[in-house]
Write a protein that holds these residues in place. Sequence first.
Motif, PDB file in Angstrom:
ATOM      1  N   ASN A 127     -31.972 -11.403   7.919  1.00 10.28           N
ATOM      2  CA  ASN A 127     -30.967 -12.364   7.467  1.00 10.28           C
ATOM      3  C   ASN A 127     -31.373 -13.822   7.620  1.00 10.28           C
ATOM      4  OD1 ASN A 127     -30.658 -12.026  10.393  1.00 10.28           O
ATOM      5  ND2 ASN A 127     -28.865 -13.345  10.183  1.00 10.28           N
TER       6      ASN A 127
ATOM      7  N   ALA B 135     -39.562 -13.590   7.574  1.00 10.61           N
ATOM      8  CA  ALA B 135     -38.109 -13.446   7.781  1.00 10.61           C
ATOM      9  C   ALA B 135     -37.831 -12.851   9.157  1.00 10.61           C
ATOM     10  CB  ALA B 135     -37.519 -12.550   6.698  1.00 10.61           C
TER      11      ALA B 135
ATOM     12  N   LEU C 279     -33.053 -11.376   0.607  1.00 11.13           N
ATOM     13  CA  LEU C 279     -32.299 -11.143   1.834  1.00 11.13           C
ATOM     14  C   LEU C 279     -31.228 -10.070   1.665  1.00 11.13           C
ATOM     15  CD1 LEU C 279     -31.727 -14.777   3.184  1.00 11.13           C
ATOM     16  CD2 LEU C 279     -33.162 -13.017   4.212  1.00 11.13           C
TER      17      LEU C 279
ATOM     18  N   CYS D  20     -32.420  -5.272   6.333  1.00  6.57           N
ATOM     19  CA  CYS D  20     -32.254  -6.546   5.628  1.00  6.57           C
ATOM     20  C   CYS D  20     -32.311  -7.685   6.644  1.00  6.57           C
ATOM     21  CB  CYS D  20     -30.924  -6.575   4.868  1.00  6.57           C
ATOM     22  SG  CYS D  20     -30.812  -5.358   3.541  1.00  6.57           S
TER      23      CYS D  20
END
Length: 423
Positions: free
Chosen positions: A317, A300, A329, A315
């Motif tokens: 995205n 990610a 996510l 977090c």
Amino acid sequence: MMIRYFICVLVLGISASATSWFHSPSPSQVAFSAGLTHNVALGKGRTLCFNHIFLNIGNAYNLKTGTFTCPRSGVYSFQLSALTQKGKEAWLELTVNGKLIVSAWGRTGYATATNAVIVRVRKGDRVRVQARRHTTRLFGRADQVYTTFSGYLISARCSWTEFMVQARGPLVYFRAILPKDTTYGHRSTIVFSQVEANNGSGYNPSSGVFHVPIAGLYLMKCQLETTNHGTSEFFLEKEGSDQSVLTIQHHYSSKTMSVIIHLNVGDHVLVRKRYDIKTLHSSATSWLHSPSPSQVAFSAGLTHNVALGKGRTLCFNHIFLNIGNAYNLKTGTFTCPRSGVYSFQLSALTQKGKEAWLELTVNGKLIVSAWGRTDYATATNAVIVRVRRGDKVRVQARRHTTYLYERADAVYTTISSYLISAR
């Protein structure tokens, strides 16, 4: 000083007929991961003895001597990350039987020095991290583990023929370097012309392009270093779209970018320079491993600026891949779906004039840290740990607000992980 590689490895190979899993170890699997929890001043030629063990399957890493003595011949992956003390330098080498394999360099205070390599190692070979030409000063604390050394056996089969005959699919990987300082202009392709390994024959050293021979998930690593002052930016490109971006700002500064992406047969992957003209030391590696039906892997990235408060979870995205759908996510949490040994790799870039202080945690417990202090500094680390089903893995801000720099067309901050072994 030469830090120069491009690595590509197939993490998951996908075929219409069958699947297999090269990472999945037999009872003779070998893996270790060690960290440093105190400051060290390492004299020229001395071996760095890590004092904290995260994992030591096979008991091949010796804390007292700082030596990994290979218990089984095969293809191994090694990853090194280090953080310098304030106002000091770090110049490290990963050696096999005293012979230089790769180097890692950090020049400014609290600078990160990283590198990674895949090599064939024979039973009895001794792998060490050693200081280069002068004293290397590393920063470490019991609650801040920045300097780490990890390695694991990818396969005990040491030739392409053996992979084709004994496995249910081929292993694909290449490693290439720049043989000398080279100058590149705007949007130039970085041509890693000196090939050290090219299983699957996918990499073209004349063009600098990797032509994908087998569809699957690939882990790609590229380390670059400039020799001039000023900012340079590089990006990993797949079929005309940016997959990962790396910025180098300081004189003799080295940075590493890493990403796991899905590639199809015939896809082209390369590294380009976005702007500026600099001289480079650099290298690149990529590799492929085969899958099991229960494989777990995710990668990610972040595509916008973030100001992350103390203790908050980062977090990401943007998902490159999420096999097993274990990364969330919305919460920034990887919930382990299957107990086993996992590899985690974290990289982040600070905003101008800001700092980044991140931690990789399992169930809230610190595993490793990553720190970037100067303008547009890269903070990186990697670790191999055993994680149990249901464990929560997160990237969190340490003691103060962390400022990360990102754009939709420039993904600098990433996290990647995959299951090495379910045993």
